[in-house]
Design an enzyme around this catalytic site. Structure first.
Site, PDB file in Angstrom:
ATOM      1  N   ASP A   1      -4.691  -7.467  -2.951  1.00 14.19           N
ATOM      2  CA  ASP A   1      -5.136  -6.190  -4.244  1.00 14.19           C
ATOM      3  C   ASP A   1      -4.090  -7.257  -5.046  1.00 14.19           C
ATOM      4  O   ASP A   1      -5.070  -6.507  -6.287  1.00 14.19           O
ATOM      5  CB  ASP A   1      -4.357  -5.127  -3.338  1.00 14.19           C
ATOM      6  CG  ASP A   1      -5.432  -3.815  -3.189  1.00 14.19           C
ATOM      7  OD1 ASP A   1      -6.567  -4.346  -3.572  1.00 14.19           O
ATOM      8  OD2 ASP A   1      -4.765  -3.309  -2.534  1.00 14.19           O
TER       9      ASP A   1
ATOM     10  N   LYS B   1     -15.092  -1.595   3.297  1.00 14.73           N
ATOM     11  CA  LYS B   1     -14.777  -2.523   2.468  1.00 14.73           C
ATOM     12  C   LYS B   1     -15.457  -3.416   3.831  1.00 14.73           C
ATOM     13  O   LYS B   1     -15.610  -4.447   4.495  1.00 14.73           O
ATOM     14  CB  LYS B   1     -13.432  -2.588   2.362  1.00 14.73           C
ATOM     15  CG  LYS B   1     -12.353  -2.084   0.709  1.00 14.73           C
ATOM     16  CD  LYS B   1     -11.206  -1.751   1.025  1.00 14.73           C
ATOM     17  CE  LYS B   1     -11.393  -1.462  -0.775  1.00 14.73           C
ATOM     18  NZ  LYS B   1     -10.142  -0.646  -1.337  1.00 14.73           N
TER      19      LYS B   1
ATOM     20  N   GLN C   1      -4.773   0.777   1.873  1.00 14.59           N
ATOM     21  CA  GLN C   1      -5.231   1.692   0.829  1.00 14.59           C
ATOM     22  C   GLN C   1      -4.795   2.870   0.132  1.00 14.59           C
ATOM     23  O   GLN C   1      -3.316   3.413   1.454  1.00 14.59           O
ATOM     24  CB  GLN C   1      -6.333   2.451   1.690  1.00 14.59           C
ATOM     25  CG  GLN C   1      -7.856   3.464   1.154  1.00 14.59           C
ATOM     26  CD  GLN C   1      -8.310   2.318   0.077  1.00 14.59           C
ATOM     27  OE1 GLN C   1      -8.864   1.200   0.257  1.00 14.59           O
ATOM     28  NE2 GLN C   1      -7.869   2.546  -1.036  1.00 14.59           N
TER      29      GLN C   1
END
Ligand code: NAP
Length: 293
Positions: free
Chosen positions: A120, A53, A97
């Site tokens: 997200d 990322k 994460q």
């Protein structure tokens, strides 16, 4: 005839290129999209996802505010950092994460992220808006699957999509997105409680595996000519690799490609799309602040 391979790597590259062009335009207006990526602990798969990322952010010209925290970080400490990022105007998106260490409640952490920065798309507000078809950040992996289908001109309208897996991050949102009017598919969701999964998968025009178990979908479970999307990423031991493992999906690729008309490989299928759609959402988040000005 063997199936056409859907090149997720190339489609993701094109998507990132588009995001990079739009990011450059936004920078001319004085806004550089910035994503805060928080990693707690050192789970090897998570470290590799986060590194991917960060690399993508640099490539599309965005700012990356990486926060790496030790495994021992408390829930309170993490929530405090999220609160600070929520109030930091230079940060447009926040990503924590997953999975988090066992002593941290993931639900609490997801709830703490401001929906405006929830790139997200996991916050209940984002999920609710997606459900009722209102503007929201779409979860990256399901969104990436839709973009793959669209780019390959694979018809979803009136088709039967069968999804194996019902997680909150892949299976369920994919089901919602495919059942929305824009995609207009008829959707079936299979899971561990489904009796005779093959009887459903064999009816699928579009078969999506999001299970996390190699070889869950074999050729005898696939209708000839179906499109098969493999979301699964599984590490299996492989002594011939320096890392000691290789990645495989949930689909028995070699046999299924002889039956399907389109198929995604693993790696270079859905995986790169997830990161590309994260870049897309971060750009959207930055563009939204422009609208607020
Ligand atoms: P998850 O939360 O573990 O969910 C797995 C789902 O599969 C569950 O709904 C489970 O059913 C179902 N399932 C498990 N074994 C099954 C079986 N034998 N038959 C039928 N259903 C079964 O996993 P996830 O987060 O959705 O991820 C799924 C896979 O996609 C993993 O390999 C993950 O690494 C990968 N993934 C890839 C990306 C990407 O970017 N490519 C992104 C996210 C995830 P129950 O609900 O009944 O337990």
């Amino acid at each position: 005839m063997s199936a056409q391979i859907i090149d997720g790597f190339e489609i993701a590259r094109q998507e990132r290129e588009r995001v990079a062009r739009e990011t450059a335009l936004l920078k001319e207006k004085g806004i550089t999209p910035c994503l805060a990526v928080i990693l707690v602990g050192e789970n090897p798969a998570s470290v590799s996802y986060v590194t991917g990322k960060e690399k993508a952010l640099a490539e599309v010209g965005m700012k990356d505010k990486s926060i790496r925290l030790p495994e021992s970080t408390t829930e309170q400490e993490l929530l405090k950092i999220i609160d600070e990022l929520n109030n930091d105007k230079s940060v447009h998106g926040i990503l924590v994460q997953l999975p988090l260490p066992k002593h941290i409640d993931e639900e609490k952490v997801i709830m703490a992220i401001s929906p405006e920065k929830d790139v997200d798309g996991f916050h209940p507000v984002s999920v609710g808006n997606m459900m009722i078809g209102k503007k929201s950040y779409l979860p990256c992996t399901p969104h990436g699957v839709l973009v793959l289908l669209k780019t390959m001109n694979i018809e979803t309208n009136g088709k039967h999509a069968v999804i194996v897996g019902r997680s909150n991050i892949v299976g369920k949102p994919l089901a919602i997105l495919l059942a929305r009017k824009e995609a207009n598919s008829t959707v079936t969701i299979c899971h561990t409680g489904t009796k005779d999964i093959a009887s459903f998968t064999k009816q699928a025009d579009i078969l999506i595996a999001a299970v996390g178990r190699p070889n869950t979908i074999t050729a005898d479970m696939v209708k000839p000519g179906a499109t098969v999307i493999d979301v699964g990423v599984n590490r299996i031991p492989d002594d011939t690799k320096k890392s000691g493992f290789r990645l495989v999906g949930d689909v028995d690729f070699d046999s299924v490609k002889e039956v399907a008309s389109f198929i995604t490989p693993v790696p270079r299928g859905v995986g790169p799309m997830t990161i590309a759609m994260l870049m897309h959402n971060t750009l959207e988040a930055a563009l939204n602040t422009l609208e607020e000005k």
